[in-house]
Write an enzyme that holds these catalytic residues in place. Structure first.
Site, mmCIF file in Angstrom:
data_model
loop_
_atom_site.group_PDB
_atom_site.id
_atom_site.type_symbol
_atom_site.label_atom_id
_atom_site.label_comp_id
_atom_site.label_asym_id
_atom_site.label_seq_id
_atom_site.Cartn_x
_atom_site.Cartn_y
_atom_site.Cartn_z
ATOM 1 N N GLY A 145 63.880 -95.953 12.624
ATOM 2 C CA GLY A 145 64.193 -97.517 12.956
ATOM 3 C C GLY A 145 64.357 -98.467 11.599
ATOM 4 N N ALA A 146 65.144 -97.873 10.744
ATOM 5 C CA ALA A 146 65.059 -98.989 9.515
ATOM 6 C C ALA A 146 66.322 -99.567 9.424
ATOM 7 C CB ALA A 146 64.906 -97.954 8.417
ATOM 8 N N ARG A 151 66.728 -102.696 10.664
ATOM 9 C CA ARG A 151 66.481 -103.928 10.548
ATOM 10 C C ARG A 151 64.827 -104.065 10.533
ATOM 11 N NH1 ARG A 151 66.247 -105.062 16.411
ATOM 12 N NH2 ARG A 151 67.254 -103.290 17.340
ATOM 13 N N VAL A 171 65.020 -91.377 18.105
ATOM 14 C CA VAL A 171 64.024 -90.382 17.916
ATOM 15 C C VAL A 171 63.296 -89.888 19.104
ATOM 16 C CG1 VAL A 171 63.342 -91.740 15.784
ATOM 17 C CG2 VAL A 171 62.430 -92.588 17.911
ATOM 18 N N ASN A 229 58.262 -95.744 12.403
ATOM 19 C CA ASN A 229 58.413 -97.227 12.741
ATOM 20 C C ASN A 229 59.286 -97.678 13.948
ATOM 21 O OD1 ASN A 229 58.728 -100.248 11.670
ATOM 22 N ND2 ASN A 229 60.840 -99.429 12.076
ATOM 23 N N SER A 247 50.236 -101.056 16.403
ATOM 24 C CA SER A 247 50.225 -102.690 16.774
ATOM 25 C C SER A 247 48.705 -103.273 17.158
ATOM 26 C CB SER A 247 50.985 -103.298 17.768
ATOM 27 O OG SER A 247 51.051 -104.489 18.428
ATOM 28 N N TYR A 263 53.578 -101.250 26.175
ATOM 29 C CA TYR A 263 53.605 -101.111 24.695
ATOM 30 C C TYR A 263 52.055 -100.773 24.384
ATOM 31 C CZ TYR A 263 54.661 -103.335 20.197
ATOM 32 O OH TYR A 263 54.788 -103.346 18.871
ATOM 33 N N ALA A 293 49.836 -99.274 25.794
ATOM 34 C CA ALA A 293 49.452 -97.833 25.832
ATOM 35 C C ALA A 293 50.142 -97.015 24.861
ATOM 36 C CB ALA A 293 49.993 -97.228 27.353
ATOM 37 N N LYS A 321 51.146 -97.849 21.843
ATOM 38 C CA LYS A 321 50.508 -98.356 20.588
ATOM 39 C C LYS A 321 48.991 -97.631 20.302
ATOM 40 C CE LYS A 321 54.344 -100.204 18.477
ATOM 41 N NZ LYS A 321 55.026 -99.283 17.787
ATOM 42 N N ILE A 352 54.671 -110.501 13.538
ATOM 43 C CA ILE A 352 55.613 -110.457 12.198
ATOM 44 C C ILE A 352 56.981 -111.065 12.733
ATOM 45 C CG2 ILE A 352 56.474 -109.111 10.549
ATOM 46 C CD1 ILE A 352 53.412 -108.814 10.805
HETATM 47 P P1 NAP Z 1 62.949 -104.492 15.650
HETATM 48 O O1 NAP Z 1 63.219 -105.835 14.638
HETATM 49 O O2 NAP Z 1 63.410 -105.034 17.036
HETATM 50 O O3 NAP Z 1 63.704 -103.404 15.105
HETATM 51 C C1 NAP Z 1 63.400 -101.989 15.826
HETATM 52 C C2 NAP Z 1 64.007 -100.905 14.952
HETATM 53 O O4 NAP Z 1 63.920 -99.500 16.078
HETATM 54 C C3 NAP Z 1 65.574 -100.910 14.784
HETATM 55 O O5 NAP Z 1 65.896 -100.425 13.776
HETATM 56 C C4 NAP Z 1 66.183 -100.029 15.853
HETATM 57 O O6 NAP Z 1 67.288 -99.295 15.488
HETATM 58 C C5 NAP Z 1 64.920 -98.968 15.872
HETATM 59 N N1 NAP Z 1 64.807 -98.139 17.275
HETATM 60 C C6 NAP Z 1 64.776 -98.487 18.548
HETATM 61 N N2 NAP Z 1 64.903 -97.442 19.379
HETATM 62 C C7 NAP Z 1 65.132 -96.467 18.593
HETATM 63 C C8 NAP Z 1 65.399 -95.155 18.965
HETATM 64 N N3 NAP Z 1 65.322 -94.877 20.038
HETATM 65 N N4 NAP Z 1 65.584 -94.265 17.842
HETATM 66 C C9 NAP Z 1 65.670 -94.623 16.791
HETATM 67 N N5 NAP Z 1 65.475 -95.891 16.137
HETATM 68 C C10 NAP Z 1 65.017 -96.854 17.120
HETATM 69 O O7 NAP Z 1 61.490 -104.354 15.497
HETATM 70 P P2 NAP Z 1 60.597 -104.716 14.498
HETATM 71 O O8 NAP Z 1 59.855 -106.026 14.879
HETATM 72 O O9 NAP Z 1 61.071 -104.667 13.050
HETATM 73 O O10 NAP Z 1 59.461 -103.548 14.819
HETATM 74 C C11 NAP Z 1 59.048 -102.323 13.932
HETATM 75 C C12 NAP Z 1 57.797 -101.630 14.529
HETATM 76 O O11 NAP Z 1 56.864 -102.601 14.078
HETATM 77 C C13 NAP Z 1 57.931 -101.337 15.774
HETATM 78 O O12 NAP Z 1 57.269 -99.930 16.126
HETATM 79 C C14 NAP Z 1 57.103 -102.393 16.379
HETATM 80 O O13 NAP Z 1 56.598 -101.867 17.737
HETATM 81 C C15 NAP Z 1 56.138 -102.683 15.427
HETATM 82 N N6 NAP Z 1 55.438 -103.869 15.680
HETATM 83 C C16 NAP Z 1 56.153 -105.047 15.250
HETATM 84 C C17 NAP Z 1 55.508 -106.281 15.405
HETATM 85 C C18 NAP Z 1 56.309 -107.820 15.225
HETATM 86 O O14 NAP Z 1 55.684 -108.662 15.379
HETATM 87 N N7 NAP Z 1 57.557 -107.718 15.149
HETATM 88 C C19 NAP Z 1 54.226 -106.116 15.530
HETATM 89 C C20 NAP Z 1 53.465 -105.174 15.887
HETATM 90 C C21 NAP Z 1 54.184 -103.943 15.505
HETATM 91 P P3 NAP Z 1 68.770 -99.848 16.279
HETATM 92 O O15 NAP Z 1 68.835 -101.108 16.082
HETATM 93 O O16 NAP Z 1 69.631 -98.894 15.367
HETATM 94 O O17 NAP Z 1 68.892 -99.201 17.600
#
Ligand code: NAP
Length: 250
Positions: free
Chosen positions: A15-16, A18, A67, A93, A145, A158, A160, A162, A191
């Protein structure tokens, strides 16, 4: 003291395309790792991540794959190993949320969130493990998270997933510690990525009031902690969860 040096290492970041994953891929690449940038649907933005890395003098390549699907995750991991001959770092990620109060939560909302966040981490970790054990060296970092530590209304699925990642991290860390493979997790708070930007202004303000540091975190705040866990400086740390939340749950 010098910074983390990952020269000669190969990393795979799921999930890199973005958000936090893109920042992690960039940080690892700037430290010298060759990085497999995984995307599922956002090919164009994954290409931009690679452009940014290349422009910064780093090395990265595209890895398509969902994934949560065994065959697709398998093909992605296989690509990294056959292209680079090794895999030293896996950052799980990729994540999604489908928020709803429990009584309104659809079975699909539950399944999808568990599938990407938890099953995806299980699959990718299982798939890289034979190679890491053969190398007698490896680093896995799982992106959990704060919601997995203390829950959040509307996010039972979510939370459960995490929280499950934390148990998974500790169990696998114990399994592979003797093989010099470390497994850790980071638990970000709020974030500023797509996930937080989707929240209403009111909700964002309510959250900010509860963060002792008075600001949301950046994707770089998370990527720097992940970088540390992937470097030699963290070689005796395993089975841990580092919270990155500006003091939110302190
Ligand atoms: P985001 O901007 O929504 O990006 C999500 C990423 O996950 C995208 O690159 C997406 O790829 C990828 N993805 C989704 N489903 C996928 C799949 N089935 N296979 C492969 N890739 C997949 O999210 P983010 O905020 O950066 O979050 C990244 C991680 O940090 C997540 O695990 C999230 O739960 C965790 N997190 C985020 C926050 C926050 O505040 N943002 C806080 C705590 C934890 P595509 O677009 O190519 O599908």
């Amino acid at each position: 003291m010098t910074g983390t040096d990952l020269n000669g290492r190969v990393a795979f970041v799921t999930g890199a395309s973005r958000g936090i994953g893109a920042a992690i891929a960039f940080s690892l690449a700037m430290a010298g790792a060759k990085v497999g940038v995984n995307y599922n649907t956002s090919r164009e933005s994954a290409e931009k991540v690679i452009e940014k890395i290349t422009h910064g003098g780093g090395e990265a390549f595209l890895v398509e794959g969902n994934v949560s699907e065994e065959a697709s995750a398998g093909a992605a991991v296989k690509q990294v190993i056959s292209q680079c001959g090794q895999i030293d770092i896996l950052v799980n990620n990729a994540g999604i949320n489908r928020d709803r109060l429990l009584m309104r939560m659809k079975i699909e909302d539950w399944d999808e969130v568990l599938d990407v966040n938890l099953r995806g981490t299980f699959l990718c970790s299982k798939l890289v493990m034979p190679q890491m054990i053969k190398q007698r060296k490896g680093r896995i970092v799982n992106i959990s998270s704060v919601v997995g530590l203390r829950g959040n209304p509307g996010q039972a699925n979510y939370a459960a997933a995490k929280a499950g990642l934390i148990g998974f991290t500790k169990a696998v860390a114990r399994e592979v510690a003797s093989r010099n493979v470390t497994v850790n997790a980071v638990a970000p708070g709020f974030i500023t990525t797509g996930m937080v930007e989707e929240l209403s202004e009111d909700t964002q303000k309510q959250i900010l009031d509860k963060i002792p540091m008075g600001r949301f975190g950046s994707a770089e705040d998370v990527s720097q902690a992940v970088l540390f866990l992937c470097g030699d400086g963290a070689s005796y740390i395993t089975g841990q969860v580092i919270t990155i939340d500006g003091g939110l749950i302190a």
